[in-house]
Scaffold this motif. Structure first.
Motif, PDB file in Angstrom:
ATOM      1  N   ASN A   1       0.799  -1.387  -0.045  1.00  0.00           N
ATOM      2  CA  ASN A   1       0.190  -0.040  -0.145  1.00  0.00           C
ATOM      3  C   ASN A   1       0.822   1.311   0.036  1.00  0.00           C
ATOM      4  OD1 ASN A   1      -2.656  -1.179  -0.113  1.00  0.00           O
ATOM      5  ND2 ASN A   1      -2.485  -1.639   2.336  1.00  0.00           N
ATOM      6  N   ILE A   2       2.008   0.999  -0.247  1.00  0.00           N
ATOM      7  CA  ILE A   2       3.003   2.426  -0.311  1.00  0.00           C
ATOM      8  C   ILE A   2       3.232   2.724  -1.694  1.00  0.00           C
ATOM      9  CG2 ILE A   2       5.390   3.401   0.247  1.00  0.00           C
ATOM     10  CD1 ILE A   2       5.543   1.226   2.364  1.00  0.00           C
ATOM     11  N   SER A   3       2.369   3.708  -2.162  1.00  0.00           N
ATOM     12  CA  SER A   3       2.425   4.038  -3.614  1.00  0.00           C
ATOM     13  C   SER A   3       3.396   4.881  -4.156  1.00  0.00           C
ATOM     14  CB  SER A   3       0.872   4.563  -3.801  1.00  0.00           C
ATOM     15  OG  SER A   3       0.715   5.602  -2.998  1.00  0.00           O
ATOM     16  N   ASN A   4       4.292   5.650  -3.099  1.00  0.00           N
ATOM     17  CA  ASN A   4       5.248   6.742  -3.422  1.00  0.00           C
ATOM     18  C   ASN A   4       6.453   6.161  -2.824  1.00  0.00           C
ATOM     19  OD1 ASN A   4       3.712   8.452  -5.118  1.00  0.00           O
ATOM     20  ND2 ASN A   4       2.741   9.148  -3.443  1.00  0.00           N
ATOM     21  N   SER A   5       7.458   6.013  -3.683  1.00  0.00           N
ATOM     22  CA  SER A   5       8.931   6.096  -3.198  1.00  0.00           C
ATOM     23  C   SER A   5       9.358   7.090  -2.544  1.00  0.00           C
ATOM     24  CB  SER A   5       9.875   5.289  -4.308  1.00  0.00           C
ATOM     25  OG  SER A   5       9.864   6.702  -4.958  1.00  0.00           O
ATOM     26  N   ALA A   6      10.431   7.086  -1.682  1.00  0.00           N
ATOM     27  CA  ALA A   6      11.132   8.171  -0.788  1.00  0.00           C
ATOM     28  C   ALA A   6      11.468   8.826  -1.927  1.00  0.00           C
ATOM     29  CB  ALA A   6      12.066   7.599   0.114  1.00  0.00           C
TER      30      ALA A   6
ATOM     31  N   ASN B   1      10.478   9.339  -5.079  1.00  0.00           N
ATOM     32  CA  ASN B   1       9.556  10.379  -5.630  1.00  0.00           C
ATOM     33  C   ASN B   1       8.905  11.443  -4.748  1.00  0.00           C
ATOM     34  OD1 ASN B   1       8.883   7.374  -7.204  1.00  0.00           O
ATOM     35  ND2 ASN B   1       9.347   9.519  -8.581  1.00  0.00           N
ATOM     36  N   LEU B   2       9.056  11.107  -3.426  1.00  0.00           N
ATOM     37  CA  LEU B   2       8.315  11.989  -2.707  1.00  0.00           C
ATOM     38  C   LEU B   2       9.344  13.003  -2.295  1.00  0.00           C
ATOM     39  CD1 LEU B   2       6.936   9.615   0.182  1.00  0.00           C
ATOM     40  CD2 LEU B   2       5.686  11.376  -1.365  1.00  0.00           C
ATOM     41  N   CYS B   3      10.748  12.918  -2.423  1.00  0.00           N
ATOM     42  CA  CYS B   3      11.659  13.887  -2.414  1.00  0.00           C
ATOM     43  C   CYS B   3      11.667  14.678  -3.569  1.00  0.00           C
ATOM     44  CB  CYS B   3      13.072  13.069  -2.120  1.00  0.00           C
ATOM     45  SG  CYS B   3      14.359  14.201  -2.212  1.00  0.00           S
ATOM     46  N   LEU B   4      11.482  14.169  -4.625  1.00  0.00           N
ATOM     47  CA  LEU B   4      11.239  15.025  -5.908  1.00  0.00           C
ATOM     48  C   LEU B   4      10.372  16.013  -5.829  1.00  0.00           C
ATOM     49  CD1 LEU B   4      12.459  12.541  -8.652  1.00  0.00           C
ATOM     50  CD2 LEU B   4      13.847  14.241  -7.906  1.00  0.00           C
ATOM     51  N   HIS B   5       9.072  15.295  -5.355  1.00  0.00           N
ATOM     52  CA  HIS B   5       7.751  15.969  -5.349  1.00  0.00           C
ATOM     53  C   HIS B   5       7.925  17.368  -4.391  1.00  0.00           C
ATOM     54  CE1 HIS B   5       3.826  17.143  -4.601  1.00  0.00           C
ATOM     55  NE2 HIS B   5       3.831  16.886  -3.281  1.00  0.00           N
ATOM     56  N   LEU B   6       8.634  17.049  -3.088  1.00  0.00           N
ATOM     57  CA  LEU B   6       8.868  18.245  -2.064  1.00  0.00           C
ATOM     58  C   LEU B   6       9.719  19.422  -2.985  1.00  0.00           C
ATOM     59  CD1 LEU B   6       9.389  16.205   1.019  1.00  0.00           C
ATOM     60  CD2 LEU B   6       7.680  17.732   0.570  1.00  0.00           C
ATOM     61  N   MET B   7      10.963  18.736  -3.560  1.00  0.00           N
ATOM     62  CA  MET B   7      11.745  19.705  -4.255  1.00  0.00           C
ATOM     63  C   MET B   7      11.092  20.493  -5.468  1.00  0.00           C
ATOM     64  SD  MET B   7      14.312  19.251  -2.437  1.00  0.00           S
ATOM     65  CE  MET B   7      13.056  19.147  -0.916  1.00  0.00           C
ATOM     66  N   GLY B   8      10.260  19.581  -6.016  1.00  0.00           N
ATOM     67  CA  GLY B   8       9.520  20.808  -7.168  1.00  0.00           C
ATOM     68  C   GLY B   8       8.453  21.447  -6.406  1.00  0.00           C
ATOM     69  N   ASN B   9       7.867  21.022  -5.520  1.00  0.00           N
ATOM     70  CA  ASN B   9       6.802  21.961  -4.522  1.00  0.00           C
ATOM     71  C   ASN B   9       7.368  23.227  -4.097  1.00  0.00           C
ATOM     72  OD1 ASN B   9       5.195  22.571  -2.187  1.00  0.00           O
ATOM     73  ND2 ASN B   9       3.858  21.607  -3.224  1.00  0.00           N
TER      74      ASN B   9
ATOM     75  N   PHE C   1       6.676  12.246  -9.991  1.00  0.00           N
ATOM     76  CA  PHE C   1       6.419  10.713  -9.542  1.00  0.00           C
ATOM     77  C   PHE C   1       6.592   9.743 -10.586  1.00  0.00           C
ATOM     78  CE2 PHE C   1       3.648  14.033  -7.237  1.00  0.00           C
ATOM     79  CZ  PHE C   1       3.954  13.698  -6.120  1.00  0.00           C
ATOM     80  N   SER C   2       7.170  10.000 -11.690  1.00  0.00           N
ATOM     81  CA  SER C   2       7.530   9.189 -12.613  1.00  0.00           C
ATOM     82  C   SER C   2       8.900   9.017 -12.939  1.00  0.00           C
ATOM     83  CB  SER C   2       6.806   9.431 -14.182  1.00  0.00           C
ATOM     84  OG  SER C   2       7.527  10.737 -14.704  1.00  0.00           O
ATOM     85  N   THR C   3       9.649   9.846 -12.390  1.00  0.00           N
ATOM     86  CA  THR C   3      11.085   9.805 -12.677  1.00  0.00           C
ATOM     87  C   THR C   3      11.591   8.519 -11.489  1.00  0.00           C
ATOM     88  OG1 THR C   3      11.531  11.975 -13.182  1.00  0.00           O
ATOM     89  CG2 THR C   3      13.619  10.802 -12.443  1.00  0.00           C
ATOM     90  N   LYS C   4      12.670   7.941 -11.986  1.00  0.00           N
ATOM     91  CA  LYS C   4      13.090   6.858 -10.917  1.00  0.00           C
ATOM     92  C   LYS C   4      14.805   6.806 -11.189  1.00  0.00           C
ATOM     93  CE  LYS C   4       8.792   5.226 -10.472  1.00  0.00           C
ATOM     94  NZ  LYS C   4       8.021   5.888  -9.413  1.00  0.00           N
ATOM     95  N   ASN C   5      15.106   6.237 -10.021  1.00  0.00           N
ATOM     96  CA  ASN C   5      16.555   5.832  -9.943  1.00  0.00           C
ATOM     97  C   ASN C   5      17.446   7.287 -10.272  1.00  0.00           C
ATOM     98  OD1 ASN C   5      15.984   3.154  -9.549  1.00  0.00           O
ATOM     99  ND2 ASN C   5      15.558   2.944 -11.852  1.00  0.00           N
ATOM    100  N   VAL C   6      17.202   8.215  -9.526  1.00  0.00           N
ATOM    101  CA  VAL C   6      18.044   9.278  -9.595  1.00  0.00           C
ATOM    102  C   VAL C   6      19.202   9.013  -8.377  1.00  0.00           C
ATOM    103  CG1 VAL C   6      18.354  11.785  -8.870  1.00  0.00           C
ATOM    104  CG2 VAL C   6      16.026  10.952 -10.396  1.00  0.00           C
ATOM    105  N   PRO C   7      20.233   9.105  -8.552  1.00  0.00           N
ATOM    106  CA  PRO C   7      21.278   8.875  -7.751  1.00  0.00           C
ATOM    107  C   PRO C   7      21.073   9.493  -6.414  1.00  0.00           C
ATOM    108  CG  PRO C   7      22.356   9.253  -9.935  1.00  0.00           C
ATOM    109  CD  PRO C   7      20.946   9.517  -9.865  1.00  0.00           C
ATOM    110  N   LYS C   8      21.345   8.799  -5.198  1.00  0.00           N
ATOM    111  CA  LYS C   8      21.418   9.337  -3.963  1.00  0.00           C
ATOM    112  C   LYS C   8      21.917  10.725  -3.838  1.00  0.00           C
ATOM    113  CE  LYS C   8      22.111   6.879  -0.126  1.00  0.00           C
ATOM    114  NZ  LYS C   8      22.754   6.187   0.659  1.00  0.00           N
TER     115      LYS C   8
END
Length: 147
Positions: free
Chosen positions: A36-41, A43-51, A73-80
């Motif tokens: 039930n975890i629909s957003n990865s950490a 993607n949440l990080c990218l969302h916060l930065m965009g916001n 929410f669609s981008t994946k595997n951005v390096p840490k």
């Protein structure tokens, strides 16, 4: 006084977000979703930065940032390391933007209609700080559950 409080809260929580992302033992786990975890950490990080870069950076700080919310929410595997760098840059943007405000600016109507109604800049900045804290908590649980 509210400006200094907001700067302190954004700085605290953006630094905590950086620590959360740094704390993933397995970098690929940043992007995992499960049950039930629909957003990865990530993607949440990218969302916060965009916001934050959109509503504080572009609107208040005049950075010319252009948001692409679907990519958050669609981008994946951005390096840490890239996520951490983005968090650090965002913290700098927030501080500069908030430094440009006066207490009187907080009472003015925020230039965009965000929730289908007008609100003061101060109110919206408080909302953005609580939005960051909300997703920061989700990221913390994501890391502890899935990493």
């Amino acid at each position: 006084m509210l400006i200094e409080t907001l700067k302190s809260l954004f700085d605290r929580d953006l630094n905590k977000l950086k620590v959360e992302i740094e704390s993933y033992q397995n970098e690929s786990q940043i992007w995992v979703i499960d049950k039930n975890i629909s957003n990865s950490a990530g993607n949440l990080c990218l969302h916060l930065m965009g916001n934050i870069n959109s509503f504080i950076g572009a609107e208040i700080g005049k950075t010319r940032y252009v948001r692409d919310r679907p990519l958050e929410f669609s981008t994946k595997n951005v390096p840490k390391a890239a996520l951490i760098s983005t968090i650090e840059k965002t913290n700098w943007v927030v501080n500069n933007a908030l430094d440009s405000l006066t207490e009187a600016d907080l009472e003015k109507i925020y230039p965009q209609i965000v929730f289908e109604k007008e609100m003061t800049t101060g109110y919206f900045l408080v909302h953005l700080a609580t939005h960051l804290a909300y997703h920061l908590g989700q990221i913390n649980y994501h890391r502890r559950l899935l990493d």
